[in-house]
Write a protein that holds these residues in place. Structure first.
Motif, PDB file in Angstrom:
ATOM      1  N   PHE A 173       1.305  29.653  76.254  1.00 29.48           N
ATOM      2  CA  PHE A 173       0.568  29.441  75.012  1.00 29.48           C
ATOM      3  C   PHE A 173      -0.674  30.320  74.917  1.00 29.48           C
ATOM      4  O   PHE A 173      -1.151  30.597  73.810  1.00 29.48           O
ATOM      5  CB  PHE A 173       0.255  27.957  74.835  1.00 29.48           C
TER       6      PHE A 173
ATOM      7  N   LYS B   4       0.825  33.331  73.461  1.00 25.82           N
ATOM      8  CA  LYS B   4       1.122  33.041  72.056  1.00 25.82           C
ATOM      9  C   LYS B   4      -0.128  33.204  71.188  1.00 25.82           C
ATOM     10  O   LYS B   4      -0.061  33.715  70.063  1.00 25.82           O
ATOM     11  CB  LYS B   4       1.679  31.625  71.918  1.00 25.82           C
TER      12      LYS B   4
ATOM     13  N   TRP C 102      -0.462  36.784  70.477  1.00 27.14           N
ATOM     14  CA  TRP C 102       0.502  37.232  69.463  1.00 27.14           C
ATOM     15  C   TRP C 102       0.003  36.889  68.066  1.00 27.14           C
ATOM     16  O   TRP C 102       0.145  37.684  67.137  1.00 27.14           O
ATOM     17  CB  TRP C 102       1.874  36.594  69.697  1.00 27.14           C
ATOM     18  N   GLU C 103      -0.582  35.722  67.944  1.00 26.10           N
ATOM     19  CA  GLU C 103      -1.118  35.307  66.639  1.00 26.10           C
ATOM     20  C   GLU C 103      -2.268  36.213  66.215  1.00 26.10           C
ATOM     21  O   GLU C 103      -2.428  36.505  65.017  1.00 26.10           O
ATOM     22  CB  GLU C 103      -1.570  33.851  66.713  1.00 26.10           C
TER      23      GLU C 103
ATOM     24  N   LEU D 247       6.927  34.886  67.578  1.00 27.27           N
ATOM     25  CA  LEU D 247       6.450  33.626  66.999  1.00 27.27           C
ATOM     26  C   LEU D 247       7.566  32.898  66.249  1.00 27.27           C
ATOM     27  O   LEU D 247       7.619  31.664  66.245  1.00 27.27           O
ATOM     28  CB  LEU D 247       5.266  33.900  66.069  1.00 27.27           C
TER      29      LEU D 247
ATOM     30  N   VAL E 283       9.445  30.989  68.765  1.00 26.89           N
ATOM     31  CA  VAL E 283       8.712  29.776  69.138  1.00 26.89           C
ATOM     32  C   VAL E 283       8.891  28.696  68.075  1.00 26.89           C
ATOM     33  O   VAL E 283       9.115  27.522  68.385  1.00 26.89           O
ATOM     34  CB  VAL E 283       7.217  30.069  69.354  1.00 26.89           C
TER      35      VAL E 283
ATOM     36  N   ILE F  99      10.630  27.909  74.019  1.00 26.84           N
ATOM     37  CA  ILE F  99       9.547  28.447  74.832  1.00 26.84           C
ATOM     38  C   ILE F  99      10.128  28.642  76.232  1.00 26.84           C
ATOM     39  O   ILE F  99      11.296  28.318  76.474  1.00 26.84           O
ATOM     40  CB  ILE F  99       8.281  27.557  74.874  1.00 26.84           C
TER      41      ILE F  99
ATOM     42  N   VAL G 257       6.828  32.910  80.288  1.00 29.87           N
ATOM     43  CA  VAL G 257       6.552  33.831  79.189  1.00 29.87           C
ATOM     44  C   VAL G 257       7.265  35.177  79.340  1.00 29.87           C
ATOM     45  O   VAL G 257       7.808  35.712  78.360  1.00 29.87           O
ATOM     46  CB  VAL G 257       5.030  34.028  79.002  1.00 29.87           C
TER      47      VAL G 257
END
Length: 262
Positions: free
Chosen positions: A65, A68, A71-72, A160, A163, A168, A171
Motif C-alpha cells: 500500500f 500504491k 502510484w496514486e 490501480l 487493485v 493485491i 508488490v
C-alpha cells in the motif's frame, strides 16, 4: 523533462533517509519523502492478509500500500516519476537516463534494478532503444525487486485498476503478474539494493536489515490451504504460459549492472 523522485521511507529509518540525502546530494538531484507510516495499514492487513497465494505478513501488506500511494501520486501529477525504496543504491548512469526520459515513449514501467546472477529476467533479444551506453529493452517477465523503477501515468492507472478489481499481493509479484504493462528494463542497471553490494563485490555505504520479516505468516490447513495452493498453481501456470508465448522473441538471463557506482 525534469522527472521527480519519491522515496518510500519509514519515519524510524533515519539512517536510510540520511544515506539518501547524501546520495542525492552527490548526484545533484532532489527527492520527496513518502512516509511509509500509515494508520490504515492495520485495516488493510485485516482485510487483505489472506488474499494472495499465501498468507501475507503485516509488513508485506504495508509495503504494497505504500507503493500504491506512489502510484496514486503519478496519476494525480500526470507525469512519470522515479519511485525508490529507501535502500536503493544508484549509480551515476541514472543521470543520463533521467536527462533523456522524454525520449522514451510507449512505456508504462521501467525497471532500474538488477539483483544478481540468480535472478534471471525474460527480456527481448535486442534492445528497443539506446541512450548513450544505456539499453532500454522490453521486459516480459521478472519484475521482482522493487527498490527502484520509473512509472508512467498510464502504467499507474493499469496497476490501480487491478487493485480496484480486488487484487493485491507481494508488490513485486503483483507487478510481475500485470501483463497489460508495457514494461522495460534498463541495462546496465543503474540501481541495486544496498544488501546486494557484497554480491557484486562493491563496498556497502550502509548496512541494512530488512523490515519485511516472516512475522505474521501462519500455517493453514483444510479448505484454506487448498485455496492458497490453487492460487499458487494458477500463478505459476500464468508465468509459464507467458514465457512460452514470448520464447521466440525473448531470452531469460541475468541483468548486468552499471560500472559507475560511487
Amino acid at each position: 523533462m525534469s522527472i521527480k523522485t519519491v522515496i518510500i521511507n519509514l519515519d524510524k529509518a533515519k539512517d536510510r533517509l540520511a544515506f539518501q540525502k547524501l546520495q542525492f546530494s552527490k548526484l545533484g538531484l532532489e527527492f520527496e519523502k513518502l512516509s511509509a507510516d500509515c494508520p490504515t495499514h492495520q485495516e488493510n492487513y485485516e482485510r487483505f492478509k489472506d488474499s494472495w497465494e499465501r498468507p501475507m505478513s503485516f509488513c508485506e501488506i504495508a509495503v504494497f500500500f505504500n507503493h500504491k500511494k506512489a502510484w496514486e501520486m503519478v496519476v494525480a501529477r500526470g507525469e512519470p516519476m522515479m519511485i525508490l525504496e529507501d535502500d536503493a543504491y544508484l549509480s551515476t548512469d541514472v543521470l543520463t537516463l533521467l536527462d533523456n526520459i522524454s525520449r522514451l515513449d510507449h512505456i508504462d514501467f521501467l525497471s532500474l534494478e538488477a539483483r544478481g546472477k540468480n535472478q534471471r529476467k525474460l527480456v527481448a533479444r535486442q534492445p528497443t532503444t539506446k541512450i548513450d551506453d544505456v539499453n532500454i529493452t522490453r521486459l516480459y517477465q521478472g519484475r521482482s525487486g522493487l527498490a527502484g523503477y520509473i512509472l508512467w501515468p498510464l502504467g499507474a492507472k493499469k496497476l490501480l485498476k487491478a487493485v480496484q478489481s480486488g487484487k493485491i499481493g507481494i508488490v513485486d509479484k503483483f507487478i510481475n503478474a500485470e501483463y497489460s504493462l508495457n514494461a522495460y528494463q534498463v541495462e546496465p542497471a543503474p540501481l541495486i539494493q544496498l544488501d546486494r553490494c557484497q554480491h557484486y563485490g562493491l563496498p556497502c555505504p550502509l548496512h541494512t536489515t530488512s523490515y519485511i520479516s516472516s512475522q505474521g505468516k501462519k500455517h493453514v490447513k483444510g479448505i484454506a490451504a487448498l485455496r492458497f495452493k490453487c492460487r499458487r498453481i494458477a500463478g505459476q501456470v500464468k508465468i509459464l504460459v507467458n514465457e512460452i508465448m514470448n520464447r521466440h522473441r525473448a531470452v531469460k538471463r541475468p541483468i548486468n549492472i552499471s560500472g559507475s557506482f560511487n
